[in-house]
Design a protein around this motif. Sequence first.
Motif, PDB file in Angstrom:
ATOM      1  N   GLU A  10      10.385  -7.886  17.082  1.00 41.87           N
ATOM      2  CA  GLU A  10       9.655  -6.878  17.882  1.00 41.87           C
ATOM      3  C   GLU A  10       8.801  -5.994  16.977  1.00 41.87           C
ATOM      4  OE1 GLU A  10       9.307  -7.114  20.925  1.00 41.87           O
ATOM      5  OE2 GLU A  10      11.159  -7.605  21.993  1.00 41.87           O
ATOM      6  N   LYS A  11       9.370  -5.630  15.842  1.00 46.61           N
ATOM      7  CA  LYS A  11       8.648  -4.764  14.907  1.00 46.61           C
ATOM      8  C   LYS A  11       7.395  -5.471  14.376  1.00 46.61           C
ATOM      9  CE  LYS A  11       9.709  -2.743  10.530  1.00 46.61           C
ATOM     10  NZ  LYS A  11      10.751  -2.838   9.502  1.00 46.61           N
ATOM     11  N   ALA A  12       7.567  -6.739  14.018  1.00 44.61           N
ATOM     12  CA  ALA A  12       6.422  -7.494  13.476  1.00 44.61           C
ATOM     13  C   ALA A  12       5.341  -7.676  14.544  1.00 44.61           C
ATOM     14  CB  ALA A  12       6.900  -8.843  12.953  1.00 44.61           C
ATOM     15  N   LEU A  13       5.758  -7.924  15.792  1.00 43.82           N
ATOM     16  CA  LEU A  13       4.767  -8.069  16.878  1.00 43.82           C
ATOM     17  C   LEU A  13       3.982  -6.776  17.060  1.00 43.82           C
ATOM     18  CD1 LEU A  13       6.806 -10.105  19.541  1.00 43.82           C
ATOM     19  CD2 LEU A  13       4.759 -10.876  18.321  1.00 43.82           C
ATOM     20  N   ALA A  14       4.679  -5.652  16.981  1.00 42.22           N
ATOM     21  CA  ALA A  14       3.994  -4.364  17.116  1.00 42.22           C
ATOM     22  C   ALA A  14       3.029  -4.157  15.946  1.00 42.22           C
ATOM     23  CB  ALA A  14       5.021  -3.242  17.178  1.00 42.22           C
ATOM     24  N   GLN A  15       3.450  -4.570  14.752  1.00 41.62           N
ATOM     25  CA  GLN A  15       2.588  -4.394  13.569  1.00 41.62           C
ATOM     26  C   GLN A  15       1.270  -5.162  13.703  1.00 41.62           C
ATOM     27  OE1 GLN A  15       5.451  -5.625  10.677  1.00 41.62           O
ATOM     28  NE2 GLN A  15       6.119  -3.545  10.227  1.00 41.62           N
ATOM     29  N   VAL A  16       1.314  -6.314  14.362  1.00 41.18           N
ATOM     30  CA  VAL A  16       0.074  -7.089  14.522  1.00 41.18           C
ATOM     31  C   VAL A  16      -0.588  -6.825  15.874  1.00 41.18           C
ATOM     32  CG1 VAL A  16       0.852  -8.885  12.927  1.00 41.18           C
ATOM     33  CG2 VAL A  16       1.204  -9.196  15.382  1.00 41.18           C
ATOM     34  N   LYS A  17      -0.116  -5.786  16.557  1.00 39.28           N
ATOM     35  CA  LYS A  17      -0.712  -5.338  17.824  1.00 39.28           C
ATOM     36  C   LYS A  17      -0.630  -6.408  18.909  1.00 39.28           C
ATOM     37  CE  LYS A  17      -3.187  -1.463  16.272  1.00 39.28           C
ATOM     38  NZ  LYS A  17      -2.051  -1.129  15.412  1.00 39.28           N
ATOM     39  N   LEU A  18       0.521  -7.046  18.991  1.00 36.81           N
ATOM     40  CA  LEU A  18       0.773  -7.975  20.092  1.00 36.81           C
ATOM     41  C   LEU A  18       1.825  -7.340  21.001  1.00 36.81           C
ATOM     42  CD1 LEU A  18       0.893 -11.511  18.395  1.00 36.81           C
ATOM     43  CD2 LEU A  18      -0.780 -10.713  20.073  1.00 36.81           C
ATOM     44  N   PRO A  19       1.857  -7.764  22.278  1.00 32.34           N
ATOM     45  CA  PRO A  19       2.861  -7.207  23.193  1.00 32.34           C
ATOM     46  C   PRO A  19       4.281  -7.643  22.797  1.00 32.34           C
ATOM     47  CG  PRO A  19       1.511  -8.891  24.290  1.00 32.34           C
ATOM     48  CD  PRO A  19       0.917  -8.675  22.945  1.00 32.34           C
ATOM     49  N   PRO A  20       5.296  -7.000  23.384  1.00 29.99           N
ATOM     50  CA  PRO A  20       6.687  -7.335  23.054  1.00 29.99           C
ATOM     51  C   PRO A  20       7.017  -8.803  23.347  1.00 29.99           C
ATOM     52  CG  PRO A  20       6.582  -5.341  24.405  1.00 29.99           C
ATOM     53  CD  PRO A  20       5.196  -5.905  24.367  1.00 29.99           C
ATOM     54  N   LEU A  21       8.109  -9.230  22.751  1.00 28.28           N
ATOM     55  CA  LEU A  21       8.531 -10.630  22.812  1.00 28.28           C
ATOM     56  C   LEU A  21       8.673 -11.149  24.243  1.00 28.28           C
ATOM     57  CD1 LEU A  21       9.227 -12.894  20.878  1.00 28.28           C
ATOM     58  CD2 LEU A  21      11.602 -12.122  20.892  1.00 28.28           C
ATOM     59  N   ALA A  22       9.130 -10.299  25.151  1.00 29.78           N
ATOM     60  CA  ALA A  22       9.346 -10.727  26.544  1.00 29.78           C
ATOM     61  C   ALA A  22       8.085 -11.358  27.139  1.00 29.78           C
ATOM     62  CB  ALA A  22       9.785  -9.530  27.385  1.00 29.78           C
ATOM     63  N   ARG A  23       6.925 -10.887  26.678  1.00 28.03           N
ATOM     64  CA  ARG A  23       5.664 -11.415  27.218  1.00 28.03           C
ATOM     65  C   ARG A  23       5.398 -12.855  26.771  1.00 28.03           C
ATOM     66  NH1 ARG A  23       1.810  -7.370  28.266  1.00 28.03           N
ATOM     67  NH2 ARG A  23       0.248  -9.003  28.393  1.00 28.03           N
ATOM     68  N   PHE A  24       6.086 -13.295  25.720  1.00 24.65           N
ATOM     69  CA  PHE A  24       5.856 -14.653  25.200  1.00 24.65           C
ATOM     70  C   PHE A  24       6.960 -15.622  25.618  1.00 24.65           C
ATOM     71  CE2 PHE A  24       3.611 -11.793  22.338  1.00 24.65           C
ATOM     72  CZ  PHE A  24       2.355 -12.369  22.324  1.00 24.65           C
ATOM     73  N   GLU A  25       7.868 -15.151  26.463  1.00 22.74           N
ATOM     74  CA  GLU A  25       9.034 -15.956  26.790  1.00 22.74           C
ATOM     75  C   GLU A  25       8.649 -17.336  27.331  1.00 22.74           C
ATOM     76  OE1 GLU A  25      12.029 -13.537  28.582  1.00 22.74           O
ATOM     77  OE2 GLU A  25      13.259 -15.322  28.983  1.00 22.74           O
ATOM     78  N   GLY A  26       9.192 -18.354  26.705  1.00 22.72           N
ATOM     79  CA  GLY A  26       8.956 -19.721  27.158  1.00 22.72           C
ATOM     80  C   GLY A  26       7.582 -20.286  26.816  1.00 22.72           C
ATOM     81  N   LEU A  27       6.750 -19.497  26.125  1.00 20.94           N
ATOM     82  CA  LEU A  27       5.401 -19.987  25.813  1.00 20.94           C
ATOM     83  C   LEU A  27       5.380 -20.793  24.509  1.00 20.94           C
ATOM     84  CD1 LEU A  27       3.033 -16.992  26.712  1.00 20.94           C
ATOM     85  CD2 LEU A  27       3.623 -19.002  28.089  1.00 20.94           C
ATOM     86  N   PHE A  28       4.486 -21.783  24.488  1.00 20.50           N
ATOM     87  CA  PHE A  28       4.285 -22.617  23.302  1.00 20.50           C
ATOM     88  C   PHE A  28       2.920 -22.287  22.682  1.00 20.50           C
ATOM     89  CE2 PHE A  28       7.526 -24.771  25.663  1.00 20.50           C
ATOM     90  CZ  PHE A  28       8.359 -25.310  24.679  1.00 20.50           C
TER      91      PHE A  28
END
Length: 330
Positions: A143-161
């Motif tokens: 979660e911290k790394a996603l925030a650092q690169v200005k991406l939304p939280p992990l939940a938004r990527f659930e199940g995505l490839f």
Amino acid sequence: MDAGMSASPLIEARGLSKRFATPARLSDIFGVKRPDVFAVNKVNLSIEAGESVGLLGESGCGKTTTGRLLLKLIDPSEGDVLFDGAPISDLAGDALIAFRQRAQLVFQNPFDALNPRFTIERALAEPLVNTGVDSATHRDRVEKALAQVKLPPLARFEGLFPHQLSGGQLQRIVLARALVLEPAFIVADEPVSMLDVSVRAGVLNVMREVRSSLGLAALYISHDLALVRYVCSRTLVMYLGRIVEEGPTAELLKAPLHPYTRALIQAVPVPRVDQQRAPLPIMGNVSDARGRPKGCGFRERCPLALARCAEEEPQLRPIGAERRVACHIV
Ligand SMILES: Nc1ncnc2c1ncn2[C@@H]1O[C@H](COP(=O)(O)OP(=O)(O)O)[C@@H](O)[C@H]1O
Ligand code: SF4
Ligand SMILES: [Mg+2]
């Protein structure tokens, strides 16, 4: 202070060289030994903690090989790399694993870094799993790394490839994947070269912010002047395996000294008012890196070459406080 000779850099290359044997061909059976390729040739460089350095040069000049040597992904033919003052050639076992966490590669092509069959979630956790980081901390780190690169939280990527994300998102995922290990040093090899102009600016912004907020040391490998101008405080210019010029990025791009740097900068559309020196045409393509060159490696393409240039190899020497150039006439 001479940026190349600081007292205690985070990473330092000393006399770093890499030779590749030319692959044998049918003609070699008849006894013609093909000379080795000197991909990296006696390179000295240093990077401070928190510093972003650009490594600029045309394709084939040895940038990727330099990056791989700094990360111990390949071993040098000569010379060594010091990380935090210790030679990386000695690293083994736990010390090597610790180094692999602290010094990371960010891939050029997201599809090289990301397994198409792994979900984004799995891709981000993979480096943590591989290096045995306590699994209780994985979610927080990701979660911290996603925030650092200005991406939304992990939940938004659930199940995505990977194929379900845009190029810009993927490049940020690749960067986040390096950041989960909380590295001290990254090598980003042509990090935005696969992206459309429209998404590049966003990714470059992220890199700039990562630099200032995390205090990460970084080597940005690129043939792209816009990238080094935007992200790197200092720039090294490489030609045929050698550093030919080094200096603060803004100064180097505004008033390049080495004939090769002058030509490189002239070859791309930058505002003319930005340049203090006349354009300098160079002839032909990058010369062959085979065989140990005598004299200046750039002399066959250099419009200013003197007789001396064919005899004596110019060494990198200081010009003023912060710049270094390897050319007999500068
Ligand atoms: N594994 C290898 N085997 C043989 N030659 C190589 C290998 N890797 C790179 N080279 C050669 O080394 C030189 C520098 O390559 P590279 O470091 O990839 O340059 P750049 O990243 O600047 O394009 C090139 O001549 C390239 O062909
Ligand atoms: S040393 Fe000579 S050949 Fe090399 S860049 Fe300088 S002038 Fe040109
Ligand atoms: Mg390369």
